[in-house]
Design a protein around this motif. Structure first.
Motif, mmCIF file in Angstrom:
data_model
loop_
_atom_site.group_PDB
_atom_site.id
_atom_site.type_symbol
_atom_site.label_atom_id
_atom_site.label_comp_id
_atom_site.label_asym_id
_atom_site.label_seq_id
_atom_site.Cartn_x
_atom_site.Cartn_y
_atom_site.Cartn_z
ATOM 1 N N VAL A 99 0.845 -1.198 0.000
ATOM 2 C CA VAL A 99 0.000 0.000 0.000
ATOM 3 C C VAL A 99 0.876 1.240 0.000
ATOM 4 C CG1 VAL A 99 -1.716 1.306 1.313
ATOM 5 C CG2 VAL A 99 -1.897 -1.179 1.136
ATOM 6 N N MET A 100 2.014 1.149 0.718
ATOM 7 C CA MET A 100 2.950 2.256 0.751
ATOM 8 C C MET A 100 3.940 2.203 -0.404
ATOM 9 S SD MET A 100 5.914 3.201 3.540
ATOM 10 C CE MET A 100 6.942 1.860 2.923
ATOM 11 N N SER A 101 4.599 1.068 -0.588
ATOM 12 C CA SER A 101 5.720 1.004 -1.526
ATOM 13 C C SER A 101 5.271 1.129 -2.973
ATOM 14 C CB SER A 101 6.510 -0.297 -1.322
ATOM 15 O OG SER A 101 5.728 -1.429 -1.639
ATOM 16 N N LEU A 102 4.021 0.784 -3.271
ATOM 17 C CA LEU A 102 3.500 0.903 -4.631
ATOM 18 C C LEU A 102 2.452 2.005 -4.711
ATOM 19 C CD1 LEU A 102 3.172 -2.884 -5.535
ATOM 20 C CD2 LEU A 102 5.052 -1.329 -6.074
ATOM 21 N N ALA A 103 2.711 3.087 -3.985
ATOM 22 C CA ALA A 103 1.718 4.157 -3.865
ATOM 23 C C ALA A 103 1.307 4.729 -5.219
ATOM 24 C CB ALA A 103 2.267 5.274 -2.969
ATOM 25 N N GLN A 104 2.192 4.653 -6.205
ATOM 26 C CA GLN A 104 1.856 5.196 -7.522
ATOM 27 C C GLN A 104 0.943 4.264 -8.307
ATOM 28 O OE1 GLN A 104 2.828 8.344 -8.130
ATOM 29 N NE2 GLN A 104 3.668 8.190 -6.055
ATOM 30 N N LEU A 105 0.765 3.032 -7.810
ATOM 31 C CA LEU A 105 0.001 2.040 -8.551
ATOM 32 C C LEU A 105 -1.257 1.609 -7.812
ATOM 33 C CD1 LEU A 105 2.971 -0.267 -9.647
ATOM 34 C CD2 LEU A 105 1.855 1.510 -10.999
ATOM 35 N N ARG A 106 -1.726 2.412 -6.863
ATOM 36 C CA ARG A 106 -2.882 1.971 -6.086
ATOM 37 C C ARG A 106 -3.830 3.111 -5.762
ATOM 38 N NH1 ARG A 106 -2.814 5.226 -1.324
ATOM 39 N NH2 ARG A 106 -0.856 5.007 -0.214
ATOM 40 N N LYS A 107 -5.075 2.726 -5.405
ATOM 41 C CA LYS A 107 -6.083 3.664 -4.938
ATOM 42 C C LYS A 107 -6.632 3.119 -3.631
ATOM 43 C CE LYS A 107 -10.527 5.796 -6.065
ATOM 44 N NZ LYS A 107 -11.628 5.880 -7.061
ATOM 45 N N LEU A 108 -6.615 3.933 -2.592
ATOM 46 C CA LEU A 108 -7.010 3.515 -1.243
ATOM 47 C C LEU A 108 -8.370 4.086 -0.895
ATOM 48 C CD1 LEU A 108 -5.956 2.200 1.485
ATOM 49 C CD2 LEU A 108 -5.277 4.516 2.113
ATOM 50 N N THR A 109 -9.264 3.211 -0.398
ATOM 51 C CA THR A 109 -10.571 3.633 0.090
ATOM 52 C C THR A 109 -10.852 2.919 1.415
ATOM 53 O OG1 THR A 109 -11.828 1.854 -0.975
ATOM 54 C CG2 THR A 109 -11.396 3.845 -2.289
ATOM 55 N N GLU A 110 -11.976 3.246 2.038
ATOM 56 C CA GLU A 110 -12.367 2.549 3.255
ATOM 57 C C GLU A 110 -12.519 1.049 3.009
ATOM 58 O OE1 GLU A 110 -13.293 1.947 7.201
ATOM 59 O OE2 GLU A 110 -12.798 3.912 6.357
ATOM 60 N N GLU A 111 -12.976 0.691 1.824
ATOM 61 C CA GLU A 111 -13.228 -0.716 1.516
ATOM 62 C C GLU A 111 -11.939 -1.517 1.399
ATOM 63 O OE1 GLU A 111 -15.243 -4.239 0.720
ATOM 64 O OE2 GLU A 111 -15.865 -2.357 1.628
ATOM 65 N N GLY A 112 -10.903 -0.904 0.819
ATOM 66 C CA GLY A 112 -9.651 -1.616 0.622
ATOM 67 C C GLY A 112 -8.744 -0.865 -0.332
ATOM 68 N N VAL A 113 -7.923 -1.622 -1.049
ATOM 69 C CA VAL A 113 -6.941 -1.026 -1.949
ATOM 70 C C VAL A 113 -7.098 -1.634 -3.324
ATOM 71 C CG1 VAL A 113 -4.512 -0.484 -2.284
ATOM 72 C CG2 VAL A 113 -5.368 -0.942 0.013
ATOM 73 N N THR A 114 -7.110 -0.796 -4.348
ATOM 74 C CA THR A 114 -7.071 -1.269 -5.722
ATOM 75 C C THR A 114 -5.650 -1.083 -6.239
ATOM 76 O OG1 THR A 114 -9.382 -0.673 -6.080
ATOM 77 C CG2 THR A 114 -8.018 -1.014 -8.035
ATOM 78 N N PHE A 115 -5.031 -2.192 -6.628
ATOM 79 C CA PHE A 115 -3.657 -2.173 -7.116
ATOM 80 C C PHE A 115 -3.640 -2.282 -8.632
ATOM 81 C CE2 PHE A 115 -2.919 -4.048 -2.871
ATOM 82 C CZ PHE A 115 -1.800 -3.348 -2.465
ATOM 83 N N GLN A 116 -2.673 -1.624 -9.207
ATOM 84 C CA GLN A 116 -2.297 -1.910 -10.590
ATOM 85 C C GLN A 116 -1.041 -2.757 -10.538
ATOM 86 O OE1 GLN A 116 -1.835 1.528 -13.080
ATOM 87 N NE2 GLN A 116 -0.820 0.380 -14.714
ATOM 88 N N SER A 117 -1.090 -3.933 -11.122
ATOM 89 C CA SER A 117 0.038 -4.853 -11.060
ATOM 90 C C SER A 117 1.298 -4.229 -11.627
ATOM 91 C CB SER A 117 -0.281 -6.136 -11.832
ATOM 92 O OG SER A 117 0.891 -6.916 -12.015
ATOM 93 N N HIS A 118 2.410 -4.374 -10.899
ATOM 94 C CA HIS A 118 3.690 -3.897 -11.399
ATOM 95 C C HIS A 118 4.227 -4.814 -12.490
ATOM 96 C CE1 HIS A 118 4.935 -7.048 -8.600
ATOM 97 N NE2 HIS A 118 6.109 -7.055 -9.197
ATOM 98 N N ILE A 119 3.572 -5.971 -12.693
ATOM 99 C CA ILE A 119 4.043 -6.930 -13.693
ATOM 100 C C ILE A 119 3.421 -6.659 -15.060
ATOM 101 C CG2 ILE A 119 4.112 -9.383 -14.334
ATOM 102 C CD1 ILE A 119 4.002 -10.006 -11.309
ATOM 103 N N ASP A 120 2.078 -6.556 -15.087
ATOM 104 C CA ASP A 120 1.410 -6.426 -16.389
ATOM 105 C C ASP A 120 0.357 -5.329 -16.432
ATOM 106 O OD1 ASP A 120 -0.648 -7.475 -14.878
ATOM 107 O OD2 ASP A 120 -0.676 -9.416 -15.886
ATOM 108 N N GLY A 121 0.236 -4.554 -15.354
ATOM 109 C CA GLY A 121 -0.723 -3.458 -15.347
ATOM 110 C C GLY A 121 -2.145 -3.857 -15.029
ATOM 111 N N SER A 122 -2.419 -5.150 -14.814
ATOM 112 C CA SER A 122 -3.778 -5.578 -14.481
ATOM 113 C C SER A 122 -4.183 -5.036 -13.118
ATOM 114 C CB SER A 122 -3.868 -7.112 -14.482
ATOM 115 O OG SER A 122 -2.958 -7.669 -13.541
ATOM 116 N N ARG A 123 -5.493 -4.901 -12.921
ATOM 117 C CA ARG A 123 -5.992 -4.288 -11.691
ATOM 118 C C ARG A 123 -6.530 -5.367 -10.750
ATOM 119 N NH1 ARG A 123 -6.020 1.061 -12.194
ATOM 120 N NH2 ARG A 123 -7.398 1.414 -10.424
#
Length: 381
Positions: A99-123
């Protein structure tokens, strides 16, 4: 399953604690250092080597294994213990650090975190419930709640927001863990104390988590940019607020000095990529401190890193040869230096456990610091 999760204290020496964790896959002597096997492998090491060095437990990474090869796939293949040929205790982190180290690839909400994969960009969506579900699919013995870890320094309002969110996620993580039957399988779920470098927030977090029925408690959000003295000051106020009868895990720490000083403040478990990463970059940890094998002064040095070591890598190869391997970019350099480093870390933990049992931890602490201060070219005893 051989035994459910349990923890007992065997000895105290000041704040330092000697204990034993029991999991379905074996016993863990504490204080314990857990080698990091992020992607189901401790880099440059065979599993049997890691075990022979004295490791009772290794760490796997929920985020990375979720992306590749996938938690469902690992479950179909028999779980993480079988998949990586490690029949001993496994701890998995929750993905919170990313959540911290990939801060440029994620969106944080109360529900959780949406990540963009550092491997292939998938969400991918990581909620507290999904984090526990993945860890259950992996079949790890010790699992972690999802939390928000923020980099330091940070404004108090940001630290408190993340701490409060982590507490709410702790409740959701625990509910999911119980729904999925983790306690019935003898597994453990740890809560994670947050609060940055703000003492009253650390204490509040520790006290609130202590009222929840976790099997263990972790200190997160340290070694993320703050000086060592700040980290230790946070431990000074945090560990007294944590339950005495549960294991205490300082996440992502650290150097041998960090570990020595944290044991003195009541910490039982540690993990860090440092010994393996340093080994891949030409740096050895020894009882005489750090040795940078990239330095030209080692080119003609026939001595081993430590002729008294039980580790063949530290005992049977000259500094000149190790320097040559590092400069030549040979894969054997990473293998030998990682072996050396993990051996030293496990030796340090074993010696600390003995010192606590025998009531001489402070003497051991002082002597160890003296040895490190002598430097990497000190005569070998």
């Amino acid at each position: 399953m051989t035994a459910p999760f349990s923890f007992r204290l065997l000895a105290n020496d000041g704040m330092a604690r000697r204990g034993e964790i029991v999991t379905p896959h074996g016993r863990v002597a504490t204080p314990a250092f857990m080698p990091v096997g992020t992607q189901a492998t401790v880099k440059a090491m065979y599993p049997g080597q890691v075990r022979e060095l004295g490791a009772d437990v290794v760490l796997g990474n929920t985020y990375h294994l979720m992306l590749r090869p996938g938690a469902e796939r690992i479950a179909r293949l028999g779980g993480l213990h079988t998949f990586m040929n490690w029949p001993h205790t496994i701890l998995t982190d929750s993905g919170g650090f990313q959540v911290m180290s990939l801060a440029q690839l994620r969106k944080l909400t109360e529900e959780g975190v949406t990540f963009q994969s550092h491997i292939d960009g998938s969400r991918h969506v990581m909620t507290p419930e999904r984090s526990v579900e993945i860890q259950q699919l992996l079949g790890s013995d010790i699992q972690m709640q999802l939390d928000e870890c923020i980099a330091l320094p940070a404004p108090r309002e940001d630290v408190e927001r993340a701490m409060r969110l982590s507490l709410r996620w702790a409740e959701r993580s625990r509910a999911q863990f119980e729904t999925m039957g983790g306690p019935g399988r003898g597994q453990a779920l740890y809560g994670i104390v947050q609060g940055g470098d703000v003492p009253d927030l650390r204490i509040a977090s520790a006290q609130a988590l202590g009222e929840m029925p976790f099997e263990g408690y972790s200190v997160g959000g340290l070694a993320v940019g703050e000086p060592q003295d700040v980290m230790l000051a946070m431990l000074d106020v945090t560990t007294p607020a944590m339950p005495v009868d549960k294991p205490r895990y300082l996440m992502g720490v650290g150097t041998p000095e960090d570990i020595l000083e944290s044991v003195a403040r009541g910490i039982d478990q540690f993990d860090c990529v440092m010994p393996t990463r340093a080994g891949r970059h030409g740096l050895a940890y020894t009882r005489y401190g750090k040795v940078n094998l990239k330095n030209a002064r080692h080119a003609d040095d026939p001595r081993p890193l430590d002729e008294a070591s039980d580790c063949p890598a530290a005992r049977d190869y000259s500094r000149a040869y190790l320097h040559h391997l590092v400069k030549a970019g040979e894969g054997l350099a990473a293998m030998l230096l990682t072996w050396t480093n993990l051996a030293y870390y496990q030796t340090l933990m074993r010696e600390m456990r003995a010192a606590i049992e025998e009531g001489r931890f402070e003497d051991f602490r002082a002597k160890t610091r003296e040895d490190w201060a002598r430097g990497d070219l000190a005569p070998l005893d």
